[in-house]
Design a protein around this motif. Structure first.
Motif, PDB file in Angstrom:
ATOM      1  N   ILE A 245       0.859  -1.176   0.000  1.00 13.55           N
ATOM      2  CA  ILE A 245       0.000   0.000   0.000  1.00 13.55           C
ATOM      3  C   ILE A 245       0.896   1.228   0.000  1.00 13.55           C
ATOM      4  CG2 ILE A 245      -1.810   1.232   1.257  1.00 13.55           C
ATOM      5  CD1 ILE A 245      -2.387  -1.562   2.630  1.00 13.55           C
ATOM      6  N   SER A 246       0.599   2.174  -0.889  1.00 16.41           N
ATOM      7  CA  SER A 246       1.424   3.380  -0.926  1.00 16.41           C
ATOM      8  C   SER A 246       1.140   4.234   0.307  1.00 16.41           C
ATOM      9  CB  SER A 246       1.143   4.196  -2.192  1.00 16.41           C
ATOM     10  OG  SER A 246      -0.115   4.822  -2.109  1.00 16.41           O
ATOM     11  N   THR A 247       2.168   4.923   0.758  1.00 16.95           N
ATOM     12  CA  THR A 247       1.987   5.804   1.904  1.00 16.95           C
ATOM     13  C   THR A 247       0.994   6.912   1.572  1.00 16.95           C
ATOM     14  OG1 THR A 247       3.963   7.039   1.243  1.00 16.95           O
ATOM     15  CG2 THR A 247       4.240   5.327   2.927  1.00 16.95           C
ATOM     16  N   THR A 248       0.929   7.293   0.307  1.00 13.46           N
ATOM     17  CA  THR A 248      -0.044   8.293  -0.125  1.00 13.46           C
ATOM     18  C   THR A 248      -1.466   7.781   0.071  1.00 13.46           C
ATOM     19  OG1 THR A 248       1.531   9.087  -1.771  1.00 13.46           O
ATOM     20  CG2 THR A 248      -0.762   9.753  -2.051  1.00 13.46           C
ATOM     21  N   ALA A 249      -1.707   6.499  -0.253  1.00 13.03           N
ATOM     22  CA  ALA A 249      -3.042   5.913  -0.073  1.00 13.03           C
ATOM     23  C   ALA A 249      -3.413   5.844   1.403  1.00 13.03           C
ATOM     24  CB  ALA A 249      -3.090   4.516  -0.702  1.00 13.03           C
ATOM     25  N   VAL A 250      -2.434   5.576   2.258  1.00  8.93           N
ATOM     26  CA  VAL A 250      -2.702   5.531   3.703  1.00  8.93           C
ATOM     27  C   VAL A 250      -3.079   6.920   4.200  1.00  8.93           C
ATOM     28  CG1 VAL A 250      -1.723   5.061   5.981  1.00  8.93           C
ATOM     29  CG2 VAL A 250      -1.145   3.571   4.052  1.00  8.93           C
ATOM     30  N   GLU A 251      -2.319   7.922   3.793  1.00  9.20           N
ATOM     31  CA  GLU A 251      -2.619   9.300   4.203  1.00  9.20           C
ATOM     32  C   GLU A 251      -3.993   9.735   3.693  1.00  9.20           C
ATOM     33  OE1 GLU A 251      -0.879  11.007   6.391  1.00  9.20           O
ATOM     34  OE2 GLU A 251       0.511   9.324   6.487  1.00  9.20           O
ATOM     35  N   ARG A 252      -4.320   9.346   2.459  1.00 10.47           N
ATOM     36  CA  ARG A 252      -5.625   9.684   1.873  1.00 10.47           C
ATOM     37  C   ARG A 252      -6.747   9.050   2.686  1.00 10.47           C
ATOM     38  NH1 ARG A 252      -5.343   7.179  -3.020  1.00 10.47           N
ATOM     39  NH2 ARG A 252      -3.771   8.680  -3.639  1.00 10.47           N
ATOM     40  N   LEU A 253      -6.564   7.790   3.079  1.00  7.22           N
ATOM     41  CA  LEU A 253      -7.561   7.091   3.888  1.00  7.22           C
ATOM     42  C   LEU A 253      -7.783   7.806   5.214  1.00  7.22           C
ATOM     43  CD1 LEU A 253      -9.316   4.484   4.310  1.00  7.22           C
ATOM     44  CD2 LEU A 253      -7.303   3.552   5.469  1.00  7.22           C
ATOM     45  N   ILE A 254      -6.700   8.213   5.838  1.00  8.84           N
ATOM     46  CA  ILE A 254      -6.803   8.919   7.119  1.00  8.84           C
ATOM     47  C   ILE A 254      -7.544  10.240   6.937  1.00  8.84           C
ATOM     48  CG2 ILE A 254      -5.465  10.098   8.909  1.00  8.84           C
ATOM     49  CD1 ILE A 254      -3.338   7.838   8.498  1.00  8.84           C
ATOM     50  N   GLU A 255      -7.183  10.992   5.920  1.00  5.12           N
ATOM     51  CA  GLU A 255      -7.821  12.288   5.665  1.00  5.12           C
ATOM     52  C   GLU A 255      -9.313  12.137   5.370  1.00  5.12           C
ATOM     53  OE1 GLU A 255      -6.813  15.531   5.880  1.00  5.12           O
ATOM     54  OE2 GLU A 255      -5.078  14.629   6.871  1.00  5.12           O
ATOM     55  N   GLU A 256      -9.668  11.137   4.564  1.00  2.94           N
ATOM     56  CA  GLU A 256     -11.070  10.930   4.183  1.00  2.94           C
ATOM     57  C   GLU A 256     -11.931  10.490   5.356  1.00  2.94           C
ATOM     58  OE1 GLU A 256     -10.863   8.093   1.007  1.00  2.94           O
ATOM     59  OE2 GLU A 256     -10.236   9.595  -0.461  1.00  2.94           O
TER      60      GLU A 256
END
Length: 84
Positions: free
Chosen positions: A65-76
């Motif tokens: 999982i990309s770190t960008t996808a993890v950050e996006r999940l947290i933000e959403e």
């Protein structure tokens, strides 16, 4: 992207969204790392991948999982109601 080459010749360079995403999402982590960071089980992360809630890439038998996808999940999923 528009570039000016030698002799002032206009050169157009196109990059697919996939290539652009690869350039932006350089770091990938394992399911176990994401689960530990979010304080959930690995099974929860695998379900989220299956349900399309988080983007992941299958490499062999494991997921990354990309770190960008993890950050996006947290933000959403941030609670914007102030703790309700």
């Amino acid at each position: 992207v528009i570039l000016v080459g030698e002799c002032g010749i206009l050169v157009l360079e196109f990059k697919s969204k996939e290539v652009q995403n690869m350039e932006n999402e350089k770091e990938f982590v394992k399911v176990s790392d994401v689960a530990r960071r979010l304080n959930v089980s690995q099974m929860t992360i695998l379900r989220m991948i299956k349900d399309g809630q988080i983007e992941a890439t299958r490499i062999g038998k494991s997921w990354r999982i990309s770190t960008t996808a993890v950050e996006r999940l947290i933000e959403e999923n941030k609670n914007t109601r102030g703790g309700e």
